[in-house]
Design an enzyme around this catalytic site. Structure first.
Site, short mmCIF file in Angstrom:
data_model
loop_
_atom_site.label_atom_id
_atom_site.label_comp_id
_atom_site.label_asym_id
_atom_site.label_seq_id
_atom_site.Cartn_x
_atom_site.Cartn_y
_atom_site.Cartn_z
CB THR A 198 35.01 43.91 33.67
OG1 THR A 198 35.04 43.16 34.88
CG2 THR A 198 34.70 45.37 33.98
NE ARG A 226 39.20 40.53 43.14
CZ ARG A 226 38.95 40.92 41.89
NH1 ARG A 226 37.71 41.16 41.51
NH2 ARG A 226 39.93 41.07 41.02
CB VAL A 227 36.64 45.44 46.06
CG1 VAL A 227 36.36 46.55 45.05
CG2 VAL A 227 35.47 45.31 47.04
N GLY A 228 37.69 44.25 43.08
CA GLY A 228 38.71 44.40 42.03
C GLY A 228 38.92 45.85 41.65
CG ASP A 229 40.14 46.42 37.66
OD1 ASP A 229 39.42 45.43 37.97
OD2 ASP A 229 40.41 46.71 36.48
N GLY A 250 40.38 42.61 33.22
CA GLY A 250 41.44 41.66 33.51
C GLY A 250 41.63 41.50 35.01
N GLY A 252 42.09 42.45 38.31
CA GLY A 252 41.94 43.77 38.91
C GLY A 252 43.05 44.15 39.86
N1 ASP Z 1 38.70 43.49 36.35
C1 ASP Z 1 37.69 42.60 36.90
C2 ASP Z 1 38.00 42.32 38.34
O1 ASP Z 1 39.16 42.24 38.69
C3 ASP Z 1 37.59 41.32 36.17
C4 ASP Z 1 37.42 41.42 34.68
O2 ASP Z 1 37.73 42.38 34.05
O3 ASP Z 1 36.97 40.50 34.06
O4 ASP Z 1 37.07 42.11 39.09
#
Ligand code: ASP
Length: 338
Positions: A198, A226-229, A250, A252
């Protein structure tokens, strides 16, 4: 802090926390400055720098940097990124400015520049976060074009590979490990490319104002929806112009659980250096479940009001890119688990 100063303080028996507090906000401003996650941040910083060096606003620099990587075929950002488990690329992005204004989009399909849509959400609506079809409708109404729904060649190849095993694992970017299987995706593909990077950017302009932005296609092969951080303010990005700003990359879900970047900024408010603030947030994740943490990667990146910067990750392998008038480097983050 130089070694002599450290030894002097150590000999007084003061803790690392005290050392941070002694030094907090005592160095000369280092601006303008832009830092961004991963080594792909080098090119992103260059784009952002064209705004910063002319005395432009940090927010404009952030948008320009993010657009530059959204334009590329990249595993992890933009429409060329890896899809979800249904083969659909969904994009997440957010921005936050020096006035604590913020905007975000999540699960956005077929729009090339989610970072700019996020900025429009911030500037043209009373809302913070638009998702899915609503985010796309808003983008189209605001003049963004709809792109064809095709996977990039790289993404198609990676998706076909993934379909062969079709298993998930929440391990990302852990250096020197090829891990397959588990709830999300492999840490690395066969050719050694990481499954996710990311792009999180933090900038301070010549006026000393800070802004941040994040853009991503999210975790590769995630469950659709799905939604991450990354688009969650306080998780993937937080900016407090009085104190500092932070971003993350990382897994999320782990970052959301601790409101990661808000926590990092709060640690900086208490006087911790950016690196130690990131370390404290990482420890919060690790201490929740030390066994699970061994299988996870999360990295935090932060900058304080004086332009001091630092990062910390659960595992080895997290790096960030730094650009100032005198520096243009990739910096390796320290980590919790060797
Ligand atoms: N943080 C991102 C997510 O969880 C993934 C990433 O950082 O590579 O979608």
């Amino acid at each position: 802090m130089n070694r002599k100063h450290f030894l002097k303080i150590s000999s007084l028996g003061l803790s690392a926390l005290t050392i941070d507090k002694v030094n907090a906000f005592s160095v000369a401003p280092n601006m303008p400055i832009v830092i961004s996650t991963w080594d792909s941040g080098m090119a992103v910083n260059e784009a952002a720098w064209t705004v910063l060096e002319k005395g432009g606003r940090a927010l404009d620099a952030i948008e320009k940097g993010a657009i530059s990587i959204e334009n590329k075929i990249d595993c992890c950002v933009g429409l060329g990124g890896y899809p979800d488990r249904d083969g659909i690329v969904t994009l997440d992005a957010c921005v936050m400015d020096e006035h604590s204004n913020c905007g975000a989009v999540a699960g956005l399909e077929d729009i090339k520049h989610p970072i700019s849509v996020a900025r429009k959400v911030m500037e043209n609506t009373p809302h913070v976060l638009l998702v899915g079809n609503g985010a796309q409708q808003f983008a189209l109404e605001n003049g963004f074009g709809k792109e064809p729904k095709v996977l990039s060649k790289d993404a198609q190849k990676a998706y076909e590979e993934w379909l062969k095993k079709n298993d998930y694992k929440p391990e990302v970017n852990i250096e020197n490990k090829k891990v397959f299987g588990g709830p999300f995706a492999p840490a690395f593909f066969d050719d050694g490319t990481p499954n996710h990077d990311t792009m999180g950017l933090l900038a301070m302009d010549k006026k000393g104002n800070m802004s941040g932005g994040v853009t991503t296609s999210g975790m590769a092969f995630k469950v659709h929806g799905r939604v991450g951080d990354s688009p969650v303010i306080g998780a993937g990005l937080f900016v407090d112009n009085e104190i500092g700003c932070a971003t993350s990359s990382g897994v999320g879900e782990e970052v959301i659980r601790i409101c990661g970047t808000h926590l990092v900024v709060e640690f900086m408010r208490q006087g911790y250096s950016p690196e130690n603030a990131c370390r404290k947030a990482v420890e919060r994740i690790v201490n929740r479940d030390k066994v699970k943490a061994k299988t996870l990667q999360v990295g935090f990146l932060a900058m304080n009001k004086k332009g001091e910067h630092g990062a910390y990750a659960i595992q080895k392998g997290f790096v960030y890119s730094l650009k100032t008038a005198t520096e243009n480097n990739i910096v390796a983050a320290k980590y919790n688990i060797g």
